[in-house]
Motif scaffolding. Structure first.
Motif: not given
Length: 469
Positions: A294-299, A303-307, A315-322, A425-432
């Motif tokens: 959650a902290e990394d997503f705010i920044d 996508f955020v790194g885990i181990d 997936q972050t959305f799901q984990l945070v609301v759960d 930030a991931t939207e930059v990976h999809v072309a216009e």
């Protein structure tokens, strides 16, 4: 990780020219004789034409290799990009399953499986990725400019994408006096690029038909929107026999060049599926890990790194609301399993707020509703509601992360939490969408598909790098 994976794949698609059957046979035998693993991506109608022609020899030669799927009719209209041009998400996925399913059934009937899928030419769309999940196909193996994640393997809609590799492609049309020299140089550059990015994948791909003719048969038959009936196909002019033999010889020498290198490993679609499968999906994270995400997503807003692995924004959305559900229901703190979650089906409604202060208790209640909806649909909500306010999912997740971090730090539920929308930030990976993006001889002149690319950007919620085991 210095070893670079190289994927040789052959789009086996020409059902118009019977001479291409011999080309597929020759290439399959060359690869078998060399002990070189490769993936033959089969078009459904191509396979059926081999059966009608009694070409058991070709089928048996291909059976010795990995087999993928390359649509049912390839360039015949309407192609994937054409029948999805105005589709939404659910109806688009259903169209893919209905239109492409019969060809996959044929491939599985003959070859007992399909490791990968790829579109015809520039006829790309995101809905086939969801179809691949339903079919049990783990890898999207192809190339185009519609999306790219740093020109490396990635996860998109829960499928491993070996796509958009750009400089990590080593495709040079063989033939002529310098075809082999250029191919080796292209491979060297692609391997160097992949290694510099941490040890990725290099694509080397061909079509059997290009070894026998300077023209692609689909271009002269289906180009510009033409749609001749079966049996009325025009046969491309052939190469001279000496040029055909030269192409095969260069292909064989090119593969030998790959085999003698100790810094690369030839892999198939099946091997890619195992090496890059998402090892976080189905795993569980504890509260400390979820708070870190959650902290990394705010920044990062991506996508955020885990181990040594990655969580997609979905997936972050799901984990945070759960995790917020645990807090709201006063449940015993426990690890939460990571789901396969897709992005929203639709854009936020027109009245969705992008920036606001909302009551902390209202946001906690909204997280309960968002969690229930996500578990029911498997998708991030397009327009979550907090009290009587509709917000964008990006703004909602930002606020939910802030609320979670506040409460898990030991503080009381804050009176108000700030929401702020920022583009993922991931939207930059999809072309216009652009005319250039779809420029391919088979599309009608000026073809555009803004709705397809809108759907693709909505699924940017699912993008994350793929990590090799």
């Amino acid at each position: 990780m210095n070893e670079v994976y190289v994927s040789i794949w052959l789009d086996t698609e020409d059902y118009m020219n019977p001479r291409s059957d011999d080309a597929a046979l020759r290439l399959a035998r060359i690869l078998s004789d060399l002990g070189a693993p490769a993936t033959f991506k089969m078009v459904g109608e191509k396979l059926r034409s081999l059966e009608r022609g009694g070409r058991v020899d070709v089928i048996d030669a291909i059976r010795k290799h990995d087999v993928g799927y390359h649509t049912d009719w390839h360039s015949r209209h309407p192609m994937v990009s054409e029948y999805l041009v105005d589709a939404g998400w659910d109806d688009g996925v259903e169209l893919v399953l209905r239109n492409e399913g019969p060809g996959l059934d044929d491939v599985r009937r003959v070859f007992e499986g399909a490791s990968s899928y790829g579109q015809a030419g520039a006829a790309w769309a995101p809905q086939p990725y969801a179809a691949c999940r339903e079919w049990g196909i783990p890898v999207y193996l192809d190339e185009s400019d519609h999306m790219s994640v740093e020109h490396g393997p990635h996860h998109y809609c829960g499928v491993i994408g070996v796509f958009g590799l750009g400089p990590a492609n080593a495709r040079v049309r063989l033939g002529g006096t310098d075809g082999l020299t250029k191919s080796k140089a292209a491979l060297d550059r692609a391997v160097d690029f992949a290694r510099s990015s941490g040890g990725g994948i290099v694509n080397v791909y061909y079509h059997p038909c290009e070894f026998i003719s300077p023209e692609f048969p689909d271009s002269i038959n289906f180009g510009g929107g033409c749609n001749p009936a079966p049996g009325r196909y025009e046969i491309p002019k052939p190469f001279a026999p000496s040029d055909v033999e030269q192409g095969y010889a260069q292909f064989e020498d090119y593969v030998k060049y790959m085999l003698v290198r100790d810094d690369i490993k030839l892999v198939t679609g099946s091997e890619i599926a195992e090496s890059y499968r998402d090892r976080l999906e189905g795993a569980s994270l504890d509260t400390i890990q979820i708070n870190r995400a959650a902290e990394d997503f705010i920044d990062a807003r991506g996508f955020v790194g885990i181990d040594s692995a990655w969580l997609s924004p979905a997936q972050t959305f799901q984990l945070v609301v759960d995790r917020l559900v645990q807090i709201a229901d006063s449940q015993v703190e426990s690890a939460i399993e990571i789901m396969h979650v897709l992005g929203p089906k639709d854009l936020p409604s027109g009245g969705a707020i992008t920036e606001a202060w909302v009551a902390g208790n209202d946001l906690l209640t909204a997280a309960l509703s968002a969690s229930r909806g996500l578990h029911a649909s498997g998708q991030v909500p397009a327009t979550p509601r907090i009290g009587d306010v509709s917000v964008t999912p990006e703004a909602f997740l930002t606020g939910a992360c802030r609320l979670l971090l506040a409460v898990d730090s030991g503080a009381a539920i804050p009176g108000h939490v700030g929401l702020a929308h920022e583009r993922l930030a991931t939207e930059v990976h999809v072309a216009e969408d652009s005319e250039e993006l779809w420029r391919w001889p088979i599309h009608s002149p000026g073809f555009r598909a803004p709705r397809i690319m809108e759907q693709a950007r909505l699924q940017a919620w699912t993008i994350k790098p793929a990590v090799r085991a």
